[in-house]
Design an enzyme around this catalytic site. Structure first.
Site, PDB file in Angstrom:
ATOM      1  CD  GLU A  20      -2.203   1.010   2.968  1.00  0.00           C
ATOM      2  OE1 GLU A  20      -2.661   2.095   3.331  1.00  0.00           O
ATOM      3  OE2 GLU A  20      -1.955   0.092   3.759  1.00  0.00           O
ATOM      4  CE  LYS A  37      -7.479   7.649   4.102  1.00  0.00           C
ATOM      5  NZ  LYS A  37      -7.899   7.925   5.474  1.00  0.00           N
ATOM      6  CB  VAL A  73      -6.709  -1.331   2.871  1.00  0.00           C
ATOM      7  CG1 VAL A  73      -7.136  -2.788   2.727  1.00  0.00           C
ATOM      8  CG2 VAL A  73      -5.531  -1.221   3.833  1.00  0.00           C
ATOM      9  CG  ASP A 114     -15.441   7.584   9.681  1.00  0.00           C
ATOM     10  OD1 ASP A 114     -15.108   6.788   8.782  1.00  0.00           O
ATOM     11  OD2 ASP A 114     -14.712   8.527  10.043  1.00  0.00           O
ATOM     12  CB  SER A 141     -12.698   1.928   6.637  1.00  0.00           C
ATOM     13  OG  SER A 141     -11.822   1.879   5.530  1.00  0.00           O
ATOM     14  CB  ALA A 142     -14.304   2.256   1.361  1.00  0.00           C
ATOM     15  CG  ASP A 143      -9.693  -0.029   4.135  1.00  0.00           C
ATOM     16  OD1 ASP A 143      -9.737   0.577   3.052  1.00  0.00           O
ATOM     17  OD2 ASP A 143      -8.842   0.188   5.018  1.00  0.00           O
ATOM     18  CE  LYS A 185      -2.199   1.981  13.595  1.00  0.00           C
ATOM     19  NZ  LYS A 185      -1.831   2.943  12.573  1.00  0.00           N
TER      20      LYS A 185
END
Ligand code: PSU
Ligand code: MN
Length: 316
Positions: free
Chosen positions: A24, A85, A105, A137, A139-141, A158
């Site tokens: 990445e 990003k 990611v 919120d 993540s699209a990950d 995390k």
């Protein structure tokens, strides 16, 4: 049709069915400070090569989708401020309008898959932020893992995230979360989040077999492999948690949100732990690079089994 530009080494490896590991670029541009980001990116590439695979760091360079950055391009991403990003939503905007962009990611998975790369090593994936049930919120990950057939090696998620909620969303999306050699899901800097592993695997070959079996069963999406940080490098939860809480309070006070939130929290935790979190971060990235390379090698051995030598005949 947008086709990625593969560098020579990566192109040859993919054409020859040899193992490749995607890396990445957001972790370089937004995840770690200079010069540790560059040193770590180079060290990860080295580890992957030593383990018998070819590394491919993925980014957009001057509007071109590049798979396998050269050393001077890594330097550019490591030392330039303000690189955008990009995730699934913004990838194509950058390709069309030009400029440099680092890939999250989610975006790295998309391009890896398009290029024929099946394994990807990173540090931590994005997830559900604390308070995510109100802010949305997420993540699209997580959604990418449900869609795109790449095995992603991370050190878990995390403690800046709501880990329990992140695992709930992954379960709802049908993403296998395989914890490597441990009974608890890891929390990036710490070996355990205190939450039991959704699934545990103890062998690299099993991960490779599962990756292939999902494809043959027609199951869409990838697998998340959670690889706990090595014991000697871990920071206990009791030390990290106060730093995370204070960073989260600061973010709320300053109104930091959306895609700025993850980099903001990472930077605050880094400052609060006086670089200890940085050393841990570097160690787990290298550890993940090694496991990802081993998985890629194992997948390629399953795909190209060595021809058996017929008994009783000599080969010349
Ligand atoms: N977590 C980390 N380091 C990182 C990121 C996440 O520990 O650098 C980056 C990755 O690129 C990840 C992205 O895909 O942040 C997630 O951002 P968001 O939460 O905005 O989707
Ligand atoms: Mn987000």
């Amino acid at each position: 049709m947008i086709s990625p530009e593969l560098n020579r080494e990566v192109g040859k490896a993919i054409a020859g069915g040899r193992p490749v590991v995607a890396l990445e670029s957001t972790v370089i541009s937004h995840g770690l400070p200079y010069p540790e980001n560059l040193q770590t990116a180079l060290a990860m590439e080295e580890i992957i090569r030593k383990s018998g695979a070819v590394p491919a760091t993925i980014a957009i360079v001057s509007g071109c989708l590049r798979v396998g950055l050269e050393a001077r391009e890594l330097e550019l991403f490591a030392s330039t401020e303000g690189i955008s990003k990009l995730s699934r939503n913004s990838l194509v905007h950058c390709l069309v309008t030009g400029g440099n962009g680092s890939l999250t990611v989610a975006a790295t998975m998309i391009v890896a898959h398009l290029s024929g790369i099946q394994v990807f090593a990173t540090g931590g994936i994005g997830g559900v932020h604390k308070g995510g049930s109100e802010t949305f919120d997420v993540s699209a990950d997580l959604h990418e893992l449900a869609k795109t057939a790449v095995s992603v090696v991370s050190a878990g998620a995390k403690a800046i995230l709501d880990i329990a909620m992140t695992l709930e969303v992954l379960e709802s999306l049908g993403v296998p979360v395989l914890v490597f050699g441990a009974d608890n899901f890891p929390a990036f800097w710490s070996r355990s989040s205190g939450i039991p592993a959704p699934l545990r695997v103890d062998s690299v070959e099993d991960i490779a077999i599962m990756h292939r079996k999902r494809n043959t069963l027609g199951l869409t999406g990838g697998q998340l492999i959670a690889n706990p940080i090595p014991e000697r490098d871990e920071i206990k939860r009791e030390i990290i948690e106060p730093a995370v809480e204070s960073a989260t309070r600061d973010a709320r006070k300053l109104g930091v949100r959306s895609k700025e939130l993850t980099p903001f929290l990472l930077q605050k935790v880094l400052e609060a732990t006086e670089g200890r979190s940085l050393r841990a971060n570097v160690a787990l990235l290298k550890n993940n690079a090694k496991l990802a390379a081993e998985i890629a090698v194992s997948i390629s051995q399953l795909e190209n089994p060595k021809p058996e030598i017929p008994m009783g005949r000599s080969i010349r």
